[in-house]
Write an enzyme that holds these catalytic residues in place. Structure first.
Site, PDB file in Angstrom:
ATOM      1  N   SER A 135       0.986  -1.044  -0.232  1.00  0.00           N
ATOM      2  CA  SER A 135       0.069  -0.073  -0.050  1.00  0.00           C
ATOM      3  C   SER A 135       0.953   1.263  -0.202  1.00  0.00           C
ATOM      4  O   SER A 135       1.679   1.421   1.026  1.00  0.00           O
ATOM      5  CB  SER A 135      -0.893  -0.066   1.244  1.00  0.00           C
ATOM      6  OG  SER A 135      -1.789   1.167   1.376  1.00  0.00           O
ATOM      7  N   LYS A 161      -1.148  -1.017  -4.096  1.00  0.00           N
ATOM      8  CA  LYS A 161      -2.435  -0.214  -4.053  1.00  0.00           C
ATOM      9  C   LYS A 161      -1.714   1.224  -3.965  1.00  0.00           C
ATOM     10  O   LYS A 161      -0.808   1.505  -3.139  1.00  0.00           O
ATOM     11  CB  LYS A 161      -3.050  -0.659  -2.831  1.00  0.00           C
ATOM     12  CG  LYS A 161      -3.815   0.289  -1.998  1.00  0.00           C
ATOM     13  CD  LYS A 161      -4.724  -0.314  -0.837  1.00  0.00           C
ATOM     14  CE  LYS A 161      -4.815   0.483   0.285  1.00  0.00           C
ATOM     15  NZ  LYS A 161      -5.218  -0.584   1.617  1.00  0.00           N
ATOM     16  N   LYS A 163      -2.902   5.383  -2.440  1.00  0.00           N
ATOM     17  CA  LYS A 163      -3.770   6.024  -1.922  1.00  0.00           C
ATOM     18  C   LYS A 163      -4.202   7.269  -3.038  1.00  0.00           C
ATOM     19  O   LYS A 163      -3.375   7.716  -3.697  1.00  0.00           O
ATOM     20  CB  LYS A 163      -3.082   6.532  -0.512  1.00  0.00           C
ATOM     21  CG  LYS A 163      -2.838   5.538   0.334  1.00  0.00           C
ATOM     22  CD  LYS A 163      -4.067   5.043   0.898  1.00  0.00           C
ATOM     23  CE  LYS A 163      -3.617   3.825   2.125  1.00  0.00           C
ATOM     24  NZ  LYS A 163      -4.985   3.551   2.687  1.00  0.00           N
ATOM     25  N   ASP A 188      -7.173   3.296  -2.995  1.00  0.00           N
ATOM     26  CA  ASP A 188      -7.753   3.447  -1.734  1.00  0.00           C
ATOM     27  C   ASP A 188      -8.029   4.986  -1.517  1.00  0.00           C
ATOM     28  O   ASP A 188      -7.099   5.779  -1.257  1.00  0.00           O
ATOM     29  CB  ASP A 188      -7.083   2.864  -0.736  1.00  0.00           C
ATOM     30  CG  ASP A 188      -7.897   2.669   0.544  1.00  0.00           C
ATOM     31  OD1 ASP A 188      -8.691   3.062   0.752  1.00  0.00           O
ATOM     32  OD2 ASP A 188      -6.976   2.120   1.626  1.00  0.00           O
ATOM     33  N   GLU A 213     -11.198   1.228  -3.373  1.00  0.00           N
ATOM     34  CA  GLU A 213     -11.745   0.919  -1.800  1.00  0.00           C
ATOM     35  C   GLU A 213     -12.031   2.200  -1.268  1.00  0.00           C
ATOM     36  O   GLU A 213     -11.443   3.387  -1.564  1.00  0.00           O
ATOM     37  CB  GLU A 213     -10.180   0.605  -1.175  1.00  0.00           C
ATOM     38  CG  GLU A 213     -10.221   0.105   0.163  1.00  0.00           C
ATOM     39  CD  GLU A 213      -8.767  -0.425   0.723  1.00  0.00           C
ATOM     40  OE1 GLU A 213      -7.984  -0.830   0.063  1.00  0.00           O
ATOM     41  OE2 GLU A 213      -8.603  -0.349   2.027  1.00  0.00           O
ATOM     42  N   ASP A 238     -13.596  -1.045   3.086  1.00  0.00           N
ATOM     43  CA  ASP A 238     -12.725  -1.224   4.381  1.00  0.00           C
ATOM     44  C   ASP A 238     -13.502  -0.861   5.621  1.00  0.00           C
ATOM     45  O   ASP A 238     -14.453  -1.262   6.412  1.00  0.00           O
ATOM     46  CB  ASP A 238     -11.561  -0.450   3.996  1.00  0.00           C
ATOM     47  CG  ASP A 238     -10.415  -0.169   5.318  1.00  0.00           C
ATOM     48  OD1 ASP A 238     -10.717  -0.857   6.494  1.00  0.00           O
ATOM     49  OD2 ASP A 238      -9.365   0.043   4.908  1.00  0.00           O
ATOM     50  N   LYS A 262     -10.026  -6.649   8.287  1.00  0.00           N
ATOM     51  CA  LYS A 262      -8.587  -6.366   9.114  1.00  0.00           C
ATOM     52  C   LYS A 262      -9.193  -6.725  10.523  1.00  0.00           C
ATOM     53  O   LYS A 262     -10.287  -6.348  11.091  1.00  0.00           O
ATOM     54  CB  LYS A 262      -8.610  -4.673   9.165  1.00  0.00           C
ATOM     55  CG  LYS A 262      -8.067  -4.041   7.927  1.00  0.00           C
ATOM     56  CD  LYS A 262      -7.749  -2.781   8.241  1.00  0.00           C
ATOM     57  CE  LYS A 262      -7.421  -1.806   6.872  1.00  0.00           C
ATOM     58  NZ  LYS A 262      -7.363  -0.449   6.815  1.00  0.00           N
ATOM     59  N   GLY A 290      -4.195  -4.170   5.960  1.00  0.00           N
ATOM     60  CA  GLY A 290      -3.180  -3.821   7.047  1.00  0.00           C
ATOM     61  C   GLY A 290      -3.446  -2.467   7.640  1.00  0.00           C
ATOM     62  O   GLY A 290      -4.132  -1.723   7.168  1.00  0.00           O
TER      63      GLY A 290
HETATM   64  O1  OSB Z   1      -6.945   2.124   4.698  1.00  0.00           O
HETATM   65  O2  OSB Z   1      -6.054   0.518   4.335  1.00  0.00           O
HETATM   66  C1  OSB Z   1      -5.958   1.317   5.018  1.00  0.00           C
HETATM   67  C2  OSB Z   1      -2.951   1.732   6.928  1.00  0.00           C
HETATM   68  C3  OSB Z   1      -3.511   2.252   8.086  1.00  0.00           C
HETATM   69  C4  OSB Z   1      -4.707   2.877   8.348  1.00  0.00           C
HETATM   70  C5  OSB Z   1      -5.414   2.577   7.158  1.00  0.00           C
HETATM   71  C6  OSB Z   1      -5.000   1.935   5.982  1.00  0.00           C
HETATM   72  C7  OSB Z   1      -3.677   1.488   5.956  1.00  0.00           C
HETATM   73  C8  OSB Z   1      -3.076   0.899   4.794  1.00  0.00           C
HETATM   74  C9  OSB Z   1      -1.737   0.440   4.869  1.00  0.00           C
HETATM   75  O3  OSB Z   1      -3.507   1.143   3.419  1.00  0.00           O
HETATM   76  C10 OSB Z   1      -1.641  -1.029   4.641  1.00  0.00           C
HETATM   77  C11 OSB Z   1      -0.583  -1.740   5.274  1.00  0.00           C
HETATM   78  O4  OSB Z   1      -0.283  -2.204   6.568  1.00  0.00           O
HETATM   79  O5  OSB Z   1       0.717  -2.039   4.541  1.00  0.00           O
HETATM   80 MG    MG Z   2      -8.235   1.017   3.405  1.00  0.00          MG
END
Ligand code: OSB
Ligand code: MG
Length: 370
Positions: A135, A161, A163, A188, A213, A238, A262, A290
């Protein structure tokens, strides 16, 4: 399991690089490590609440309060038969799912250690390696993003992924798609759009994305169902999915076609299993999200992602993607086929490094029975 003693540790772990999302930028990750002593064994669990209420209303501070003042007193000195029994006992505590999930994880670890079985076995996992991706946070420019992704691809990751947020969406995704035409790519938004502003996402349908996402608000299943009807790319939820009931309702109303699971967000591995089972029965793909976990939470995510319904790569990267030093002796490595191996020792299958723990602890507290 007799609950003898509970130790809470508020950790602050510096990240190898800042992580920026639509809700903010962090340079270090907070969490609470929960240690439960039970009849000579020690179980560990990670509460995923971060320092700030950006992703969730829960913070390390609220979780500390709920754990110390409500959850710990309800289980200290008690005999807790199973993680499910723990959930029944704390059902009077409304919400605060990440706080509960941290304790539940420690109870799974204890269960596995007592029975000499790995968490993967306890949960019914069927794979010894799970497919993973990275991510990637918001970067300074589309060119910088392409560059950062290039670095991860050269390490062997095969799913990325990115952001996104308003104004930093189609341009970023298009730049990545042009640079890497065959990449398994997803985006995401962390709730950064409304149904109106999400019109801007329509061009994403031409970029062959695996999924989009959480474009809209956490409490807005209905508008997600309206948005999904306008998009050919699957929406994945999510933040909106806190239980198997939410998952069922979201799938029924067409608010999404895929679910990110999660354990922290849904209150623990027990509820994560329930969501997995429901989606598996219905043929809806799930994948393991994650929360920039330490080695403790990462071990739990790997075990969960070994279940048969996890048909898309998880946001579970190698330890060096997150931390120079971790609190577990194990450092998770990426295998050449973009997988990470699931630990197979008893319980979580990880060992704590006491020096690292000491180094990253900013507050600790022993909770005893009063
Ligand atoms: O939205 O998936 C998410 C990390 C912290 C809070 C929310 C998210 C995330 C990530 C990181 O996208 C995923 C990872 O642990 O590599
Ligand atoms: Mg997310």
């Amino acid at each position: 399991m007799q609950i003898d003693l509970i130790t809470l540790r508020h950790l602050r772990m510096p990240l190898v690089a800042p992580f920026e999302t639509s809700f903010g930028r962090i340079e270090a990750r907070d969490c609470i490590l929960i240690e439960i002593a039970s009849q000579g064994l020690t179980g560990y669990g990670e509460c995923a609440a971060d320092r700030d209420p950006g992703y969730s209303y829960e913070t390390a501070g609220t979780a500390w309060h709920i754990l110390r003042d409500f959850i710990a007193p309800q289980i200290l000195g008690q005999d807790i038969g199973s993680p499910q029994e723990f959930q029944d006992r704390v059902s009077g505590v409304r919400g605060h799912l990440m706080a509960k999930a941290g304790v539940e994880m420690a109870l799974w670890d204890l269960t596995g250690k007592r029975e000499g079985r790995s968490l993967r076995e306890l949960l019914g996992g069927v794979r010894r390696e799970v497919e993973v991706g990275v991510s990637v946070g918001l970067q300074a420019s589309p060119a910088a993003l392409v560059d950062t992704i290039g670095g991860y691809l050269s390490q062997g990751y095969r799913r990325i992924k990115i952001k996104i947020k308003p104004g930093r969406d189609v341009s970023e995704a298009r730049a990545v798609r042009e640079a890497y035409p065959d990449l398994r790519l997803q985006v995401d938004a962390n709730s950064a759009y409304s149904l109106e502003s999400a019109g801007a996402l329509r061009p994403l349908d031409d970029l062959d994305l695996l999924l989009i996402e959480q474009p809209l608000a956490e409490d807005d299943l209905w508008d997600h169902s309206r948005l999904q009807a306008q998009l050919s790319t699957p929406i994945c939820l999510d933040e909106s999915i806190l239980s198997a009931r939410h998952a069922r309702q979201a799938l029924e109303m067409g608010a999404c076609r895929i679910i990110n699971i999660k354990p922290g967000r849904v209150g623990g591995l027990n509820q994560a299993l329930a969501i997995h089972d429901l989606c598996y029965r219905q043929g809806a793909p799930v994948w393991c999200g994650g929360m920039l976990e330490t080695g403790v939470g990462r071990a739990a995510n790997l075990a969960l992602a070994s279940l048969p319904g996890f048909s898309l790569p998880g946001d579970i990267s190698a330890s060096d993607r997150y931390y120079i030093q971790d609190i577990t002796r194990q450092r998770f490595q990426l295998n050449p086929d973009s997988t990470i191996s699931v630990p197979d020792g008893p319980g979580l299958g990880v060992e704590i490094d006491p020096d690292a723990l000491e180094r990253f602890t900013i507050e600790s507290m022993i909770v005893r029975q009063v």
